[in-house]
Scaffold this active site. Structure first.
Site, mmCIF file in Angstrom:
data_model
loop_
_atom_site.group_PDB
_atom_site.id
_atom_site.type_symbol
_atom_site.label_atom_id
_atom_site.label_comp_id
_atom_site.label_asym_id
_atom_site.label_seq_id
_atom_site.Cartn_x
_atom_site.Cartn_y
_atom_site.Cartn_z
ATOM 1 N N GLU A 136 65.635 6.979 18.111
ATOM 2 C CA GLU A 136 66.222 7.159 16.782
ATOM 3 C C GLU A 136 65.182 7.026 15.675
ATOM 4 O O GLU A 136 64.167 6.353 15.845
ATOM 5 C CB GLU A 136 67.336 6.160 16.574
ATOM 6 C CG GLU A 136 66.830 4.753 16.518
ATOM 7 C CD GLU A 136 67.957 3.763 16.256
ATOM 8 O OE1 GLU A 136 69.098 4.182 16.096
ATOM 9 O OE2 GLU A 136 67.655 2.585 16.227
ATOM 10 N N CYS A 166 61.745 5.117 8.958
ATOM 11 C CA CYS A 166 61.551 4.078 9.989
ATOM 12 C C CYS A 166 61.410 4.800 11.326
ATOM 13 O O CYS A 166 62.359 5.444 11.779
ATOM 14 C CB CYS A 166 62.747 3.137 10.010
ATOM 15 S SG CYS A 166 62.626 1.905 11.310
ATOM 16 N N CYS A 199 62.225 -0.755 24.812
ATOM 17 C CA CYS A 199 61.167 -1.648 24.342
ATOM 18 C C CYS A 199 60.608 -2.502 25.484
ATOM 19 O O CYS A 199 61.336 -2.870 26.409
ATOM 20 C CB CYS A 199 61.695 -2.591 23.256
ATOM 21 S SG CYS A 199 60.366 -3.544 22.484
ATOM 22 N N CYS A 238 63.672 -9.107 22.392
ATOM 23 C CA CYS A 238 64.083 -10.030 21.331
ATOM 24 C C CYS A 238 65.613 -10.105 21.336
ATOM 25 O O CYS A 238 66.288 -9.065 21.314
ATOM 26 C CB CYS A 238 63.560 -9.540 19.986
ATOM 27 S SG CYS A 238 61.773 -9.312 20.012
ATOM 28 N N CYS A 280 67.959 -8.275 18.785
ATOM 29 C CA CYS A 280 67.714 -6.844 18.569
ATOM 30 C C CYS A 280 68.411 -5.981 19.634
ATOM 31 O O CYS A 280 68.245 -6.221 20.822
ATOM 32 C CB CYS A 280 66.210 -6.586 18.624
ATOM 33 S SG CYS A 280 65.791 -4.823 18.576
ATOM 34 N N CYS A 331 69.182 -1.288 13.761
ATOM 35 C CA CYS A 331 68.116 -0.859 14.676
ATOM 36 C C CYS A 331 68.646 -0.625 16.095
ATOM 37 O O CYS A 331 69.270 -1.496 16.667
ATOM 38 C CB CYS A 331 67.066 -1.973 14.747
ATOM 39 S SG CYS A 331 65.456 -1.354 14.511
HETATM 40 S S1 SF4 Z 1 62.530 -6.504 17.576
HETATM 41 FE FE1 SF4 Z 1 63.448 -5.102 19.083
HETATM 42 S S2 SF4 Z 1 62.181 -3.276 19.028
HETATM 43 FE FE2 SF4 Z 1 61.031 -4.939 18.045
HETATM 44 S S3 SF4 Z 1 59.779 -5.838 19.676
HETATM 45 FE FE3 SF4 Z 1 61.665 -7.014 19.605
HETATM 46 S S4 SF4 Z 1 63.026 -6.003 21.118
HETATM 47 FE FE4 SF4 Z 1 61.366 -4.593 20.641
#
Ligand code: SF4
Length: 392
Positions: free
Chosen positions: A115, A128, A135, A139, A142, A368
């Site tokens: 995206e 963005c 990923c 996190c 997220c 996100c």
């Molecule tokens: S915030 Fe989300 S996209 Fe960014 S490094 Fe952590 S898991 Fe990955």
């Protein structure tokens, strides 16, 4: 989570002999474009000029076919068209929020989807962009972190996001686009899907293309790379890209940050701050942005605010407070506004700019990684059901 070794991709080294099938020129750096043109038979004494001409057609004028490159001989254009293509990722869906935010779901090689989000503001327009499919990291606040890494994006797939957004905004000179700050797409943030520093080469080459004055010509000070804290790659960002830096900080103790940003178990707060204090481009005019997601009763106390100010003392910094964007199944809630304002007040009184990021595009689920996952999940379940039931 153990932070896995950085994944590097050596996809873009062009040997003298061109690989089978058309090569996409989007994403090749100038030296790589030069190699490709030589491999395709461009005479050595002409190649420098050809690189400049083709570069401007692709990145300044937004041309996608060789026939439109009218300052090249017809025969040479035909020769190029035989060996090369000029392609950007395909837009699968486009949503526009009531507040003007645009969200694109785009398809890249292999059928993967990422995206891209465009956020218009009065004095700027920010894109963005993503650097990975899924990923490397997980996190816990997220949504992208719930999607396992599929692969790094190539430099072409990264700079291609800028180009497809310019298409949608009508931002090419043919369409009368200004070259200065008044243009609609004036800023880039590498805050989409993925950890950009785990795709350093792809991101570096793409940003160099975006900053090149003969093409898209974005100022390095209008590009911000956000990292969760891949310490060994931080200084290289200043030395090899030169853009502004943001850090996904989000906590003031290792105990909490280990949970929110698990890479902290590899490079903890002290180590990360040490690397930031050594950041080669550190100055008051180029402050590091500390991103801090506001999670109810997790990291939003007055004590957290005071600790945060103490931790970053001496680092030219600004703090971006991000009201948490909830997503289906998220283990957290957004802090109450009064709590966010109280937190911001403590930081502000300590001398730091502490803007609260206004959530944008909530009506189109602009949080996100939200859009991507929705597509992914739907397809799987139907396929899974078919597989499980044999009713395919
Ligand atoms: S915030 Fe989300 S996209 Fe960014 S490094 Fe952590 S898991 Fe990955």
């Amino acid at each position: 989570m153990t932070a896995t070794a950085p994944i590097t991709q050596d996809l873009v080294t062009i040997p003298r002999k061109l690989p089978e099938g058309p090569v996409n020129l989007v994403g090749l750096t100038r030296p790589q474009l030069r190699e490709a043109l030589l491999a395709a038979g461009t005479p050595e004494k002409q190649v420098k000029m050809r690189v400049n001409q083709i570069w401007q057609w692709i990145y300044q004028w937004g041309v996608r076919d060789f026939d439109s490159m009218t300052n090249l001989a017809k025969a040479y254009r035909a020769q190029l068209a035989e060996r090369f293509v000029i392609e950007v990722p395909e837009v699968v869906s486009r949503q526009v929020s009531a507040d003007g935010t645009r969200k694109y779901l785009v398809k890249i090689a292999g059928g993967h989807e990422v995206e891209v989000v465009y956020i218009p503001e009065t004095d700027r327009g920010t894109l963005c962009i993503s650097s990975q499919v899924g990923c490397t990291l997980t996190c816990s606040f997220c949504h992208t972190g719930t999607q396992k890494l599929v692969r790094n994006l190539t430099a072409g797939e990264i700079v291609g996001q800028i180009m497809l957004a310019r298409d949608d905004l009508g931002e090419w000179p043919e369409q009368g686009a200004p070259k200065d700050e008044t243009r609609l797409l004036s800023n880039i943030v590498l805050m989409g899907m993925g950890e950009p520093l785990y795709n350093f080469e792809g991101v570096r080459d793409a940003m160099k293309i975006a900053m090149d004055p003969e093409g898209i010509s974005l100022s390095r000070r209008r590009i911000t790379l956000s990292t969760s804290g891949v310490v060994p790659e931080i200084a290289k960002t200043a030395e090899e890209i030169g853009c502004l830096l943001a850090v996904s900080f989000h906590a003031t103790t290792d105990e909490v940050r280990d949970k929110l940003v698990p890479i902290n178990k590899r490079w903890n707060i002290e180590t990360l701050l040490g690397a930031l204090r050594e950041y080669p481009r550190l100055s008051n005019s180029e402050r590091i942005t500390f991103e801090y997601v506001m999670l109810k009763d997790v990291n939003d106390s007055d004590a957290d605010a005071r600790r945060l100010v103490k931790l970053i003392q001496g680092i030219p910094a600004k703090i971006n407070l991000i009201p948490f964007n909830e997503w289906p199944g998220a283990p957290y809630q957004r802090s109450d506004w009064s709590r966010i304002e109280a937190f911001a007040d403590i930081i502000y009184k300590a001398g730091y700019a502490s803007p609260i990021r206004t959530p944008r595009g909530e009506d189109i689920m602009a949080a996100c990684g939200q859009l991507k996952s929705a597509t992914e999940r739907a397809r799987k379940s139907r396929a899974q059901i078919a597989a499980e039931t044999g009713l395919g």
